[in-house]
Design an enzyme around this catalytic site. Structure first.
Site, mmCIF file in Angstrom:
data_model
loop_
_atom_site.group_PDB
_atom_site.id
_atom_site.type_symbol
_atom_site.label_atom_id
_atom_site.label_comp_id
_atom_site.label_asym_id
_atom_site.label_seq_id
_atom_site.Cartn_x
_atom_site.Cartn_y
_atom_site.Cartn_z
ATOM 1 C CB CYS A 145 -0.936 -0.012 1.213
ATOM 2 S SG CYS A 145 -1.970 1.449 1.354
ATOM 3 C CB CYS A 148 -0.622 2.578 3.994
ATOM 4 S SG CYS A 148 -2.263 2.089 3.517
ATOM 5 C CG ASP A 149 3.039 1.075 4.124
ATOM 6 O OD1 ASP A 149 2.266 1.501 4.999
ATOM 7 O OD2 ASP A 149 3.068 -0.104 3.756
#
Lengths: 320, 103
Positions: A145, A148-149
């Site tokens: 992701c 997200c990261d």
């Protein structure tokens, strides 16, 4: 306790939720079994939950965030009376009508639902590389992701594996944080659309490793690099990266339907005459039956088709 | 539910026997999905388990200290020591299964 429903929709991406909007407006009181919360694309809302801005969904001049778009779809379906159940389908019995459906929160006893018709919209999920320690290193350098990261790789050198639109999108997004993004692709040309390719190629922070595949992950508790193998010469080389984002393609979420619905060699559900599957009363839409277009808008379009096909089929069964 | 910061983190570890820290950020979709679940768990386990929210955007030092490289990451601290680390969003039942043994 087993509940009866006219229509059960399995999956809640653009296809499932569009089918929900249409069947709800047709007063069929659909139940949407939307999946379970996770950090992969196998979650309520589907693959768009892991994307940032969507620029090509008609009607949004300035683009819209994937999660926001899906939350709008869901609210629209709810407004017309669609009911949502947050669970995964674990088993379907299609040998008799109504069809029996079991969900992850109910155990193996009684079925959760008996449905006159089923719309399968379970979508597809990202394929992982399948190299040693890949799963173990998720959250420690390996990521599924980017949105997200990406933030955690500020000032670092990272890599994206893949040659399609999602790989280009992730690589471009990740240049906001990383000093350098290597795109690792097993061929010498990309399959991404021209606009996405041009954007990636024009980005000074992005470089390409052609004819390369990842064969090994280097590092102890966290990723320190990867070993690449040249797909032409077989030569191996090391690439020092602290982050690895995998975007090499998708596989359909069809495990529960194996042996029940006709599928192609890649396990995508085969549809005919619109959205009909090999079992009368079961319809399929979205990425679970489409490995060619795979767009939010085409998934939504086929969700609409499945809803109309289901509505007409239910009418014909009742009339006959 | 308490809001944690780089400056207040160690004190929170000292004053809560069992603290579940949610490393999150505004731009993280899966984080938003588990937020209401954590709120529920916090209410149900009030007095036993405290939930702490740490926004990694503003508190990068603590995130770095615990080597958080992916969010949501949940770390359960028992008497100040990390005993459980969960990376990625999951359902309430799956979350409770993991936490239960430490309660």
């Amino acid at each position: 306790m087993t509940r009866h429903t006219r229509v059960a929709i399995i999956g809640s991406g653009p296809a499932g939720l569009t089918a929900a909007i249409y069947t709800a407006r047709a007063n069929l009181n659909p139940i949407v079994i939307e999946g379970e919360i996770s950090s992969t694309s196998d979650q309520p809302g589907g693959q768009l939950m892991l994307t940032t801005e969507i620029e090509n969904f008609p009607g949004f001049i300035n683009g819209i965030d994937g999660p926001e778009l899906m939350s709008n779809f869901r609210a629209q379906a709810e407004r017309f009376g669609a009911e949502f159940h947050t669970a995964k389908v674990t088993r379907v019995d299609a040998s008799n009508r109504p069809f029996a459906i079991w969900t992850s929160d109910q155990g193996d006893g009684d079925a959760s639902y008996l449905a006159d018709a089923i719309i399968v919209a379970t979508g597809a999920r990202s394929i992982m590389l399948g190299v040693d320690r890949e799963i173990e290193l998720i959250g420690h350098g390996v990521s599924t992701c980017a949105t997200c990261d990406g933030f955690f790789f500020r000032g670092q050198e990272i890599a994206v594996v893949g040659g399609g639109d999602s790989a280009m999108e992730e690589a471009t997004f990740l240049t906001k944080f990383a000093t350098k993004v290597h795109i690792i692709h097993r061929r010498s040309e990309l399959r991404a659309s021209k606009i996405m390719q041009d954007r990636a190629r024009a980005n000074p922070k992005i470089s390409f490793s052609w004819n390369s595949r990842v064969v090994e992950l280097i590092g102890g508790d966290a990723l320190e690099g990867v070993v690449l193998e040249d797909t032409v010469t077989g030569e191996r080389s090391k690439l020092g990266v602290t982050g690895l984002f995998v975007a090499i393609g998708h596989e359909p979420n069809t495990a529960v339907f194996e042996g029940m619905l006709d599928m192609d060699s890649a396990k995508y559900i085969v549809t005919h005459d619109g959205t009909r599957t090999s079992v009368e009363g079961i319809f399929a839409c979205g990425d679970v039956q489409d490995h060619i277009y795979r767009q939010a808008i085409t998934a939504a379009g086929s969700g609409c088709m499945a809803a109309l096909d289901t509505e007409r089929w239910l009418e014909s069964v009742h009339a006959g | 539910m308490i809001v944690l910061r780089d400056t207040s983190f160690d004190e929170a570890l000292l004053t809560n026997d069992l603290l579940l820290v949610d490393f999150w950020a505004e731009w993280c979709g899966p984080c938003k999905m588990i937020a209401p679940i954590l709120e529920e768990i916090g209410k149900e386990k009030a007095g036993i388990l405290e939930i702490g929210k740490l926004d990694v955007d503003d508190n990068m030092n603590t995130a770095r200290r615990f080597e958080v490289m992916s969010i949501p990451t949940l770390i359960l601290f028992k008497k100040g020591e990390p005993v459980l680390r969960l990376v990625g969003a999951r359902s309430k039942s799956a979350l409770m299964r993991e936490i239960e043994t430490y309660l």
